[in-house]
Design a protein around this motif. Structure first.
Motif, PDB file in Angstrom:
ATOM      1  N   UNK A   1      71.739  17.710  67.107  1.00  0.00           N
ATOM      2  CA  UNK A   1      70.466  18.473  66.757  1.00  0.00           C
ATOM      3  C   UNK A   1      69.417  17.233  66.190  1.00  0.00           C
ATOM      4  N   UNK A   2      68.243  17.165  66.984  1.00  0.00           N
ATOM      5  CA  UNK A   2      67.058  16.308  66.503  1.00  0.00           C
ATOM      6  C   UNK A   2      66.042  16.853  66.342  1.00  0.00           C
ATOM      7  N   UNK A   3      66.005  17.724  65.133  1.00  0.00           N
ATOM      8  CA  UNK A   3      65.005  18.647  64.956  1.00  0.00           C
ATOM      9  C   UNK A   3      64.369  18.602  63.400  1.00  0.00           C
ATOM     10  N   UNK A   4      64.758  17.482  62.686  1.00  0.00           N
ATOM     11  CA  UNK A   4      64.294  17.519  61.288  1.00  0.00           C
ATOM     12  C   UNK A   4      63.065  16.784  61.278  1.00  0.00           C
ATOM     13  N   UNK A   5      62.465  17.423  60.351  1.00  0.00           N
ATOM     14  CA  UNK A   5      60.789  17.015  60.133  1.00  0.00           C
ATOM     15  C   UNK A   5      60.456  16.926  58.573  1.00  0.00           C
ATOM     16  N   UNK A   6      59.709  16.308  58.193  1.00  0.00           N
ATOM     17  CA  UNK A   6      59.203  16.191  56.699  1.00  0.00           C
ATOM     18  C   UNK A   6      58.641  17.402  56.387  1.00  0.00           C
ATOM     19  N   UNK A   7      58.697  17.768  55.115  1.00  0.00           N
ATOM     20  CA  UNK A   7      58.347  18.982  54.499  1.00  0.00           C
ATOM     21  C   UNK A   7      56.685  19.212  55.201  1.00  0.00           C
ATOM     22  N   UNK A   8      56.308  20.676  55.438  1.00  0.00           N
ATOM     23  CA  UNK A   8      55.032  20.948  55.873  1.00  0.00           C
ATOM     24  C   UNK A   8      54.736  20.084  57.279  1.00  0.00           C
ATOM     25  N   UNK A   9      55.661  19.731  57.982  1.00  0.00           N
ATOM     26  CA  UNK A   9      55.486  19.476  59.309  1.00  0.00           C
ATOM     27  C   UNK A   9      56.189  20.593  60.120  1.00  0.00           C
ATOM     28  N   UNK A  10      55.612  20.662  61.452  1.00  0.00           N
ATOM     29  CA  UNK A  10      56.446  21.650  62.410  1.00  0.00           C
ATOM     30  C   UNK A  10      57.159  20.944  63.505  1.00  0.00           C
ATOM     31  N   UNK A  11      58.255  21.342  63.806  1.00  0.00           N
ATOM     32  CA  UNK A  11      59.000  20.806  65.079  1.00  0.00           C
ATOM     33  C   UNK A  11      58.595  21.370  66.486  1.00  0.00           C
ATOM     34  N   UNK A  12      58.553  20.594  67.510  1.00  0.00           N
ATOM     35  CA  UNK A  12      58.486  21.059  68.753  1.00  0.00           C
ATOM     36  C   UNK A  12      58.820  19.842  69.780  1.00  0.00           C
ATOM     37  N   UNK A  13      60.031  20.266  70.490  1.00  0.00           N
ATOM     38  CA  UNK A  13      60.342  19.287  71.443  1.00  0.00           C
ATOM     39  C   UNK A  13      60.503  17.966  71.114  1.00  0.00           C
ATOM     40  N   UNK A  14      61.358  17.533  70.256  1.00  0.00           N
ATOM     41  CA  UNK A  14      61.729  16.252  69.443  1.00  0.00           C
ATOM     42  C   UNK A  14      60.527  15.713  68.796  1.00  0.00           C
ATOM     43  N   UNK A  15      59.434  16.347  68.446  1.00  0.00           N
ATOM     44  CA  UNK A  15      58.295  15.752  67.684  1.00  0.00           C
ATOM     45  C   UNK A  15      58.053  16.679  66.429  1.00  0.00           C
ATOM     46  N   UNK A  16      57.501  16.117  65.655  1.00  0.00           N
ATOM     47  CA  UNK A  16      56.843  16.734  64.300  1.00  0.00           C
ATOM     48  C   UNK A  16      55.572  16.899  64.322  1.00  0.00           C
ATOM     49  N   UNK A  17      54.801  17.932  63.889  1.00  0.00           N
ATOM     50  CA  UNK A  17      53.495  17.963  63.905  1.00  0.00           C
ATOM     51  C   UNK A  17      52.882  18.289  62.683  1.00  0.00           C
TER      52      UNK A  17
ATOM     53  N   UNK B   1      45.252  16.658  63.739  1.00  0.00           N
ATOM     54  CA  UNK B   1      46.731  16.878  64.143  1.00  0.00           C
ATOM     55  C   UNK B   1      47.316  15.615  64.163  1.00  0.00           C
ATOM     56  N   UNK B   2      48.568  15.371  63.258  1.00  0.00           N
ATOM     57  CA  UNK B   2      49.341  14.233  63.257  1.00  0.00           C
ATOM     58  C   UNK B   2      50.759  14.689  64.148  1.00  0.00           C
ATOM     59  N   UNK B   3      51.272  13.325  64.444  1.00  0.00           N
ATOM     60  CA  UNK B   3      52.838  13.602  65.150  1.00  0.00           C
ATOM     61  C   UNK B   3      53.617  12.530  64.772  1.00  0.00           C
ATOM     62  N   UNK B   4      54.939  12.828  64.889  1.00  0.00           N
ATOM     63  CA  UNK B   4      55.877  11.498  64.574  1.00  0.00           C
ATOM     64  C   UNK B   4      57.013  12.277  65.111  1.00  0.00           C
ATOM     65  N   UNK B   5      58.113  11.107  65.498  1.00  0.00           N
ATOM     66  CA  UNK B   5      59.283  11.778  66.361  1.00  0.00           C
ATOM     67  C   UNK B   5      60.189  12.205  65.319  1.00  0.00           C
ATOM     68  N   UNK B   6      60.794  13.527  65.746  1.00  0.00           N
ATOM     69  CA  UNK B   6      61.931  14.001  64.742  1.00  0.00           C
ATOM     70  C   UNK B   6      63.146  13.239  64.559  1.00  0.00           C
ATOM     71  N   UNK B   7      63.772  13.482  63.552  1.00  0.00           N
ATOM     72  CA  UNK B   7      65.034  12.698  63.264  1.00  0.00           C
ATOM     73  C   UNK B   7      66.402  13.671  63.466  1.00  0.00           C
ATOM     74  N   UNK B   8      67.432  12.939  63.752  1.00  0.00           N
ATOM     75  CA  UNK B   8      68.571  13.783  64.034  1.00  0.00           C
ATOM     76  C   UNK B   8      69.546  13.772  63.046  1.00  0.00           C
ATOM     77  N   UNK B   9      70.096  14.613  62.987  1.00  0.00           N
ATOM     78  CA  UNK B   9      71.388  14.943  62.226  1.00  0.00           C
ATOM     79  C   UNK B   9      72.497  14.094  62.697  1.00  0.00           C
ATOM     80  N   UNK B  10      72.974  13.065  61.969  1.00  0.00           N
ATOM     81  CA  UNK B  10      73.955  12.153  62.575  1.00  0.00           C
ATOM     82  C   UNK B  10      75.239  12.152  61.638  1.00  0.00           C
TER      83      UNK B  10
END
Length: 309
Positions: free
Chosen positions: A160-176, A282-291
Motif C-alpha cells: 500500500x502506497x497511501x501514507x500522507x503527512x498529517x492534514x494532507x489528503x491521499x489520491x492516486x499515489x499523491x498527497x494534497x 493547493x500543494x502536492x507530494x508523492x505518497x509514501x509506501x508501507x515497506x
C-alpha cells in the motif's frame, strides 16, 4: 626918501624861499630814492624767495618724478612678471585640461572594460545558474520518475502506497494539502516547498474532480505558469500541459502580465497576475509506501523540492 623906499627890491627874503624849496625837493628825492630802494629790495627779496620756492618745488618734483618713475618701473616689472605667471598658469591649465581629458578617456575605457567584465560575469553566473537549474530540474524529474516507478513496483507486489503527512489528503499515489490564507503565487510556491511539496500539477479529469471536492469553491493557486515564455505554460513538476480545464476565453494574458494560473471556485482555470492575492492554494507530494524491512533498505529517496522560484 619915500620914493626910494617904494622902489626898493628885497633880495634876502627871496633867497630864503628858494633854499627852503630846494630842501624840500631834496627831501622828496631822497624819500623817493629810499622808497625805490626799498621797493627794489622787496622785489629782490620776493624774487629770491620765489626762486628758492621754485627750486624747492623743482627738487620736490624731480624727487616725485623719480619715485613715480621707480614705481612705474616696478609696476611694469611686476606686470611683466604677472604676465609671465599668467602665461605659465595658462600653460599649466592647458596641461591639466589635457590630462583631465586623458583621464576621462582612460576612465571611459576602464568603465567600458568594467561593464564588459560585469556583463561577462553576469552571463557566466546566469549560464551557471541556468545549467545548475537545468541539472537540478533534470535530477529532480529523474528522481521523481524513479520514485513513481518504485511505487508502481511496490503496488504491483501488493504494498500500500497511501501514507500522507498529517492534514494532507491521499489520491492516486499523491498527497494534497489545501492551504488557506492570503498569498501571492510565489508565496504559495515557497509555502509548498517549506512543506516538502510543490504547487499542484493536474494531469487528468479524475484529479480535477478530486480537487473540486475540496477547494470549497475558493479561487486557489495551482502550479501552472508561463513566466519563462509567454504562452508556453509549464507545470511546477516541469511537465507540459496535457490535460487542461481553461475557462472559456482563457488564457488571455489580460493586462499584459497574467503569467500565473489559478483555479476558480467553479473549477475552471484562469491566468492571473502573479502578484495578486488569493485566499487558497493547493500543494502536492508523492505518497509514501508501507515497506517491509528488506524493501525499506532499498527504498529510493523522495526528490528534494526546489527552493528557488
Amino acid at each position: 626918501m619915500n620914493s626910494q623906499n617904494q622902489g626898493y627890491w628885497e633880495p634876502p627874503r627871496k633867497r630864503c624861499c628858494c633854499a627852503r624849496r630846494g630842501t624840500q625837493l631834496m627831501l622828496v628825492g631822497m624819500l623817493s630814492t629810499a622808497m625805490w630802494a626799498g621797493l627794489l629790495a622787496l622785489l629782490l627779496l620776493w624774487h629770491w624767495e620765489t626762486e628758492k620756492n621754485l627750486k624747492q618745488l623743482g627738487d620736490t618734483a624731480i624727487q616725485n618724478v623719480s619715485h613715480v618713475t621707480k614705481d612705474l618701473q616696478k609696476f611694469q616689472s611686476n606686470q611683466l612678471a604677472q604676465k609671465s605667471q599668467d602665461s605659465q598658469l595658462s600653460q599649466n591649465l592647458n596641461k591639466l585640461q589635457e590630462d583631465l581629458i586623458n583621464v576621462r578617456s582612460q576612465n571611459s575605457e576602464l568603465s567600458q572594460n568594467l561593464n564588459r567584465l560585469k556583463d561577462d560575469l553576469v552571463n557566466i553566473k546566469s549560464l551557471g545558474l541556468n545549467e545548475k537549474r537545468t541539472a537540478s530540474d533534470s535530477l529532480e524529474k529523474l528522481q521523481e520518475e524513479v520514485a513513481k516507478l518504485w511505487i508502481e513496483i511496490l503496488i504491483s507486489k501488493g504494498t500500500a502506497c497511501n501514507i500522507c503527512p498529517k492534514n494532507w489528503l491521499h489520491f492516486q499515489q499523491k498527497c494534497y494539502y489545501f492551504g488557506k490564507g492570503s498569498k501571492q503565487w510565489i508565496q504559495a510556491r515557497f509555502t509548498c516547498s517549506d512543506l516538502q511539496g510543490r504547487l499542484v500539477s493536474i494531469h487528468s479529469q479524475k484529479e480535477q474532480d478530486f480537487l473540486m471536492q475540496h477547494i470549497n469553491k475558493k479561487d486557489s493557486w495551482i502550479g501552472l505558469q508561463d513566466l519563462n515564455m509567454e504562452g508556453e505554460f509549464v507545470w511546477s513538476d516541469g511537465s507540459p500541459v496535457g490535460y487542461s480545464n481553461w475557462n472559456p476565453g482563457e488564457p488571455n494574458n489580460g493586462g499584459q502580465g497574467e503569467d500565473c494560473v489559478m483555479m476558480r471556485g467553479s473549477g475552471h482555470w484562469n491566468d492571473a497576475f502573479c502578484r495578486s492575492y488569493l485566499d487558497a492554494w493547493v500543494c502536492e507530494q508523492l505518497a509514501t509506501c508501507e515497506l517491509s524491512a528488506p524493501l525499506a533498505s532499498v527504498t529510493p529517496t523522495r526528490p528534494t523540492p526546489k527552493s528557488e522560484p
